[in-house]
Write a protein that holds these residues in place. Structure first.
Motif, PDB file in Angstrom:
ATOM      1  N   ASN A 149       0.810  -1.223   0.000  1.00  0.00           N
ATOM      2  CA  ASN A 149       0.000   0.000   0.000  1.00  0.00           C
ATOM      3  C   ASN A 149       0.842   1.271   0.000  1.00  0.00           C
ATOM      4  O   ASN A 149       0.467   2.285   0.587  1.00  0.00           O
ATOM      5  CB  ASN A 149      -0.961   0.002   1.195  1.00  0.00           C
ATOM      6  N   SER A 150       1.975   1.195  -0.665  1.00  0.00           N
ATOM      7  CA  SER A 150       2.875   2.337  -0.802  1.00  0.00           C
ATOM      8  C   SER A 150       3.052   2.649  -2.281  1.00  0.00           C
ATOM      9  O   SER A 150       3.021   1.734  -3.117  1.00  0.00           O
ATOM     10  CB  SER A 150       4.238   2.008  -0.178  1.00  0.00           C
ATOM     11  N   THR A 152       5.657   3.059  -3.693  1.00  0.00           N
ATOM     12  CA  THR A 152       6.839   2.314  -4.125  1.00  0.00           C
ATOM     13  C   THR A 152       6.520   0.867  -4.486  1.00  0.00           C
ATOM     14  O   THR A 152       7.381   0.167  -5.035  1.00  0.00           O
ATOM     15  CB  THR A 152       7.918   2.327  -3.028  1.00  0.00           C
ATOM     16  N   SER A 153       5.307   0.414  -4.192  1.00  0.00           N
ATOM     17  CA  SER A 153       4.907  -0.952  -4.556  1.00  0.00           C
ATOM     18  C   SER A 153       3.700  -0.965  -5.490  1.00  0.00           C
ATOM     19  O   SER A 153       3.098  -2.012  -5.722  1.00  0.00           O
ATOM     20  CB  SER A 153       4.590  -1.777  -3.300  1.00  0.00           C
ATOM     21  N   TRP A 154       3.362   0.203  -6.049  1.00  0.00           N
ATOM     22  CA  TRP A 154       2.204   0.304  -6.931  1.00  0.00           C
ATOM     23  C   TRP A 154       2.570  -0.197  -8.328  1.00  0.00           C
ATOM     24  O   TRP A 154       3.541   0.249  -8.931  1.00  0.00           O
ATOM     25  CB  TRP A 154       1.718   1.742  -6.995  1.00  0.00           C
ATOM     26  N   VAL A 166       5.397  -3.672   6.428  1.00  0.00           N
ATOM     27  CA  VAL A 166       4.727  -2.493   6.983  1.00  0.00           C
ATOM     28  C   VAL A 166       4.661  -2.599   8.505  1.00  0.00           C
ATOM     29  O   VAL A 166       4.966  -1.641   9.232  1.00  0.00           O
ATOM     30  CB  VAL A 166       3.307  -2.342   6.400  1.00  0.00           C
ATOM     31  N   SER A 185       7.078   1.095 -10.595  1.00  0.00           N
ATOM     32  CA  SER A 185       6.525   2.050  -9.625  1.00  0.00           C
ATOM     33  C   SER A 185       6.969   3.498  -9.834  1.00  0.00           C
ATOM     34  O   SER A 185       6.141   4.410  -9.792  1.00  0.00           O
ATOM     35  CB  SER A 185       6.861   1.602  -8.198  1.00  0.00           C
ATOM     36  N   ASP A 195       8.862   7.073  -0.568  1.00  0.00           N
ATOM     37  CA  ASP A 195       7.667   7.187   0.257  1.00  0.00           C
ATOM     38  C   ASP A 195       8.125   7.312   1.706  1.00  0.00           C
ATOM     39  O   ASP A 195       9.328   7.221   2.006  1.00  0.00           O
ATOM     40  CB  ASP A 195       6.768   5.962   0.078  1.00  0.00           C
ATOM     41  N   ARG A 196       7.170   7.509   2.589  1.00  0.00           N
ATOM     42  CA  ARG A 196       7.500   7.589   4.006  1.00  0.00           C
ATOM     43  C   ARG A 196       6.411   6.914   4.823  1.00  0.00           C
ATOM     44  O   ARG A 196       5.222   7.169   4.630  1.00  0.00           O
ATOM     45  CB  ARG A 196       7.667   9.047   4.442  1.00  0.00           C
ATOM     46  N   LEU A 197       6.843   6.014   5.720  1.00  0.00           N
ATOM     47  CA  LEU A 197       5.947   5.355   6.664  1.00  0.00           C
ATOM     48  C   LEU A 197       6.322   5.843   8.056  1.00  0.00           C
ATOM     49  O   LEU A 197       7.343   5.423   8.604  1.00  0.00           O
ATOM     50  CB  LEU A 197       6.095   3.835   6.594  1.00  0.00           C
ATOM     51  N   TRP A 201      11.820   6.466   5.743  1.00  0.00           N
ATOM     52  CA  TRP A 201      11.856   6.678   4.303  1.00  0.00           C
ATOM     53  C   TRP A 201      11.943   5.324   3.599  1.00  0.00           C
ATOM     54  O   TRP A 201      12.656   4.426   4.052  1.00  0.00           O
ATOM     55  CB  TRP A 201      13.061   7.532   3.908  1.00  0.00           C
ATOM     56  N   VAL A 202      11.226   5.193   2.489  1.00  0.00           N
ATOM     57  CA  VAL A 202      11.223   3.958   1.698  1.00  0.00           C
ATOM     58  C   VAL A 202      11.631   4.303   0.274  1.00  0.00           C
ATOM     59  O   VAL A 202      11.164   5.305  -0.287  1.00  0.00           O
ATOM     60  CB  VAL A 202       9.828   3.303   1.697  1.00  0.00           C
TER      61      VAL A 202
END
Length: 275
Positions: A149-150, A152-154, A166, A185, A195-197, A201-202
């Motif tokens: 659900n990021s 970076t994984s779309w 996650v 992606s 992205d950021r969780l 940072w991802v």
């Protein structure tokens, strides 16, 4: 410290050639999985031999981290789970690989294997728990699959990320997670190379054919991340909140522009014989 990040080279020899040439400019090369290509016409065992020779050349010039991806699995353990036996062998070259932790200054790098079942997944759980006990200020994970659900994984129609990652990231809040796996992606609508969780940072550099490979440069001393792909060059400030889109690189430092000037040995032509 400057880190060069690549993933998903999939036995691309021109890209591996470039990586060997670029490596001396960096304090660390992070190869986030899928060095091999299970769909290649080249025998898998031959791929392993060749890639290990490339890794030896890189490791002779700088530090290297290599985590396994789903294309790197060459064996099954006693429980029937797929594992990458050959990657464990590169430890002999001084390379930090699956299951290892590498401390460089105030940064700890944790290298996670691709997991195919509960046994290897539990090893990652144990690895992260143990590493968290003495984590320094900066903690970076190499984990081939990006989080679920990021951006970076779309993949364009659905996410291809790891749900467990996650949960682990939210539990431990590492500084960064370096991934790959989902090739498109960074190049598609609603996808991204970063992205950021929470505080984590991802990154996912993505994949394009030809040389150089798409790659990310982490300048940890200046808290900046640079992403370079064909016709695109972006950067983000790691000390600032998440902001989209990333800024275009307008005044690249010399060390960054030099990466685009690495000669392609395949284009060399022998001097014509006089006669």
């Amino acid at each position: 410290m400057r880190c060069l990040v690549v993933a998903d080279l999939h036995y691309s020899l021109p890209q591996l050639d470039w990586l060997v040439s670029a490596a001396p400019q960096f304090d660390l090369v992070i190869f986030a999985g899928d060095a091999l290509d299970i769909g290649s016409t080249v025998d898998f065992r031959a791929q392993i031999v060749v890639v290990k020779k490339y890794l030896a050349l890189i490791a002779a010039q700088t530090r290297v981290i290599l985590c396994s991806g789903n294309h790197d699995l060459d064996e099954r353990n006693a429980e029937g789970e797929k594992i990458s036996r050959w990657i464990s062998e590169v430890r002999e070259l001084g390379i930090a690989c699956d299951g290892d932790n590498l401390a460089i200054g105030d940064t700890l790098f944790t290298v996670c294997p691709w997991w195919d079942g509960p046994l290897v997944k539990q090893r990652i759980v144990d690895q992260l728990r143990a590493a968290s006990l003495n984590r320094p200020r900066r903690w970076i994970w190499a984990h081939h699959a990006p989080p679920a659900n990021s951006p970076t994984s779309w993949g364009g129609k659905r996410f291809f990320g790891d749900v467990e990652l996650v949960q682990w990231a939210m539990q431990y809040q590492p500084s960064m997670v370096i991934s790959g796996h989902v090739h498109q992606s960074p190049f598609i609508t609603d996808g991204s190379w970063f992205d950021r969780l929470g505080q984590t940072w991802v990154f996912n550099a993505g994949l394009q054919p030809g040389r150089p490979p798409t790659h990310i440069v982490l300048n940890l001393d200046e808290n900046k991340a640079f992403w370079l792909a064909a016709g695109e060059a972006q950067w983000i400030d790691l000390s600032a909140p998440l902001k989209r889109p990333a800024a275009t690189i307008e005044n690249p430092p010399d060390w960054l522009t030099s990466l685009g000037r690495i000669a392609d040995p395949s284009l060399a032509r022998p001097r014509a014989a006089a006669g």
